[in-house]
Scaffold this active site. Sequence first.
Site, PDB file in Angstrom:
ATOM      1  N   GLU A  47       0.851  -1.189   0.000  1.00 31.57           N
ATOM      2  CA  GLU A  47       0.000   0.000   0.000  1.00 31.57           C
ATOM      3  C   GLU A  47       0.885   1.236   0.000  1.00 31.57           C
ATOM      4  O   GLU A  47       1.732   1.395   0.882  1.00 31.57           O
ATOM      5  CB  GLU A  47      -0.897   0.034   1.246  1.00 31.57           C
ATOM      6  CG  GLU A  47      -1.744   1.294   1.330  1.00 31.57           C
ATOM      7  CD  GLU A  47      -2.557   1.377   2.612  1.00 31.57           C
ATOM      8  OE1 GLU A  47      -3.627   2.014   2.588  1.00 31.57           O
ATOM      9  OE2 GLU A  47      -2.122   0.830   3.642  1.00 31.57           O
ATOM     10  N   TRP A  48       0.712   2.110  -0.988  1.00 32.51           N
ATOM     11  CA  TRP A  48       1.414   3.390  -0.981  1.00 32.51           C
ATOM     12  C   TRP A  48       0.467   4.445  -0.451  1.00 32.51           C
ATOM     13  O   TRP A  48      -0.525   4.779  -1.092  1.00 32.51           O
ATOM     14  CB  TRP A  48       1.921   3.766  -2.368  1.00 32.51           C
ATOM     15  CG  TRP A  48       2.709   5.058  -2.368  1.00 32.51           C
ATOM     16  CD1 TRP A  48       3.257   5.694  -1.289  1.00 32.51           C
ATOM     17  CD2 TRP A  48       2.992   5.888  -3.497  1.00 32.51           C
ATOM     18  NE1 TRP A  48       3.877   6.847  -1.668  1.00 32.51           N
ATOM     19  CE2 TRP A  48       3.734   6.999  -3.017  1.00 32.51           C
ATOM     20  CE3 TRP A  48       2.700   5.791  -4.860  1.00 32.51           C
ATOM     21  CZ2 TRP A  48       4.188   8.009  -3.861  1.00 32.51           C
ATOM     22  CZ3 TRP A  48       3.146   6.806  -5.690  1.00 32.51           C
ATOM     23  CH2 TRP A  48       3.886   7.893  -5.193  1.00 32.51           C
ATOM     24  N   ARG A  49       0.754   4.949   0.758  1.00 31.85           N
ATOM     25  CA  ARG A  49      -0.024   6.027   1.366  1.00 31.85           C
ATOM     26  C   ARG A  49       0.472   7.342   0.773  1.00 31.85           C
ATOM     27  O   ARG A  49       1.375   7.978   1.322  1.00 31.85           O
ATOM     28  CB  ARG A  49       0.152   5.993   2.883  1.00 31.85           C
ATOM     29  CG  ARG A  49      -0.708   4.974   3.614  1.00 31.85           C
ATOM     30  CD  ARG A  49      -2.159   5.417   3.701  1.00 31.85           C
ATOM     31  NE  ARG A  49      -2.285   6.728   4.314  1.00 31.85           N
ATOM     32  CZ  ARG A  49      -2.412   6.926   5.628  1.00 31.85           C
ATOM     33  NH1 ARG A  49      -2.480   5.916   6.457  1.00 31.85           N
ATOM     34  NH2 ARG A  49      -2.505   8.156   6.112  1.00 31.85           N
ATOM     35  N   ARG A  83      -5.295   9.300   1.950  1.00 31.87           N
ATOM     36  CA  ARG A  83      -6.164   9.472   3.106  1.00 31.87           C
ATOM     37  C   ARG A  83      -6.299  10.960   3.423  1.00 31.87           C
ATOM     38  O   ARG A  83      -5.300  11.651   3.584  1.00 31.87           O
ATOM     39  CB  ARG A  83      -5.571   8.712   4.302  1.00 31.87           C
ATOM     40  CG  ARG A  83      -6.471   8.597   5.487  1.00 31.87           C
ATOM     41  CD  ARG A  83      -7.646   7.678   5.249  1.00 31.87           C
ATOM     42  NE  ARG A  83      -7.289   6.287   5.133  1.00 31.87           N
ATOM     43  CZ  ARG A  83      -7.757   5.471   4.193  1.00 31.87           C
ATOM     44  NH1 ARG A  83      -8.597   5.920   3.275  1.00 31.87           N
ATOM     45  NH2 ARG A  83      -7.414   4.210   4.142  1.00 31.87           N
ATOM     46  N   GLU A  87      -9.860  11.651   7.810  1.00 27.36           N
ATOM     47  CA  GLU A  87      -9.868  10.196   8.002  1.00 27.36           C
ATOM     48  C   GLU A  87      -8.495   9.686   8.457  1.00 27.36           C
ATOM     49  O   GLU A  87      -8.159   8.526   8.261  1.00 27.36           O
ATOM     50  CB  GLU A  87     -10.302   9.504   6.707  1.00 27.36           C
ATOM     51  CG  GLU A  87     -11.740   9.773   6.318  1.00 27.36           C
ATOM     52  CD  GLU A  87     -12.668   8.588   6.549  1.00 27.36           C
ATOM     53  OE1 GLU A  87     -12.196   7.500   6.912  1.00 27.36           O
ATOM     54  OE2 GLU A  87     -13.892   8.759   6.368  1.00 27.36           O
ATOM     55  N   HIS A 135     -13.540   5.277   8.449  1.00 28.54           N
ATOM     56  CA  HIS A 135     -12.778   5.237   9.698  1.00 28.54           C
ATOM     57  C   HIS A 135     -13.483   6.034  10.789  1.00 28.54           C
ATOM     58  O   HIS A 135     -14.092   7.062  10.513  1.00 28.54           O
ATOM     59  CB  HIS A 135     -11.378   5.833   9.499  1.00 28.54           C
ATOM     60  CG  HIS A 135     -10.574   5.130   8.458  1.00 28.54           C
ATOM     61  ND1 HIS A 135     -10.778   5.330   7.100  1.00 28.54           N
ATOM     62  CD2 HIS A 135      -9.582   4.221   8.561  1.00 28.54           C
ATOM     63  CE1 HIS A 135      -9.931   4.577   6.422  1.00 28.54           C
ATOM     64  NE2 HIS A 135      -9.197   3.892   7.288  1.00 28.54           N
ATOM     65  N   LYS A 162     -14.295  -1.752   3.706  1.00 29.83           N
ATOM     66  CA  LYS A 162     -13.356  -1.728   4.832  1.00 29.83           C
ATOM     67  C   LYS A 162     -13.841  -0.754   5.898  1.00 29.83           C
ATOM     68  O   LYS A 162     -14.169   0.390   5.602  1.00 29.83           O
ATOM     69  CB  LYS A 162     -11.967  -1.295   4.347  1.00 29.83           C
ATOM     70  CG  LYS A 162     -10.955  -1.050   5.457  1.00 29.83           C
ATOM     71  CD  LYS A 162      -9.676  -0.476   4.871  1.00 29.83           C
ATOM     72  CE  LYS A 162      -8.787   0.098   5.953  1.00 29.83           C
ATOM     73  NZ  LYS A 162      -7.659   0.863   5.383  1.00 29.83           N
TER      74      LYS A 162
END
Length: 199
Positions: A47-49, A83, A87, A135, A162
């Site tokens: 996962e690349w944030r 993100r 969140e 979230h 999710k």
Amino acid sequence: IMVPITIRDLEIGTGMPKVCLPIVGHTQYEIVSQTMTIASLKPDIVEWRVDWYDDVLQSENLIEMLKQVRKLLDRIPLLLTFRRVEEGGVQECTIDEYTRVYETAIQSGLVDLVDYELEVGDDALIPLIVVVSNHDFEKTPAKEELIRRMEKMIDIDADIPKIAVMPNSNRDVLELLDVTDTIHQKYPDVPIITMSMEG
């Protein structure tokens, strides 16, 4: 029976739970360095944030970094996550900027999955989205509310819904497990992600 989702050489929805490792660099050097280290560990997914990346809002820079990351990962599937601060993200952005980052990444053809926030609600992007997330960093909402959110994600055709929530008691963790079981029983063909976060 759960219908698996196949991404590159990976089947999600069968076998053991999958391992996903994150890239959280601010600069090109940090991102390349982290990607090389992570690729050597051979996780199932990376996962690349991108909200950590200082130049994420410059489309040319984003595409250049995507090319480098994709090349280093070879056949490992790449999940891109931008993100928002609301969140738990790092970089301030407008909804237009948020959407443009995803459009740029998707159109590049260099990402395999993207994690898109339910609250943004851009239905135009949903057919391209695999993970849709929500979230709560303060609490674990009531079971009925969590089920409502998960079902909303399923209704908009999220491939993988999710939910991530903050537990304030052991009961909260058990409540989320109950929600997970309820959704799994009702939608056995949908792979789902739920997590109680650490405070």
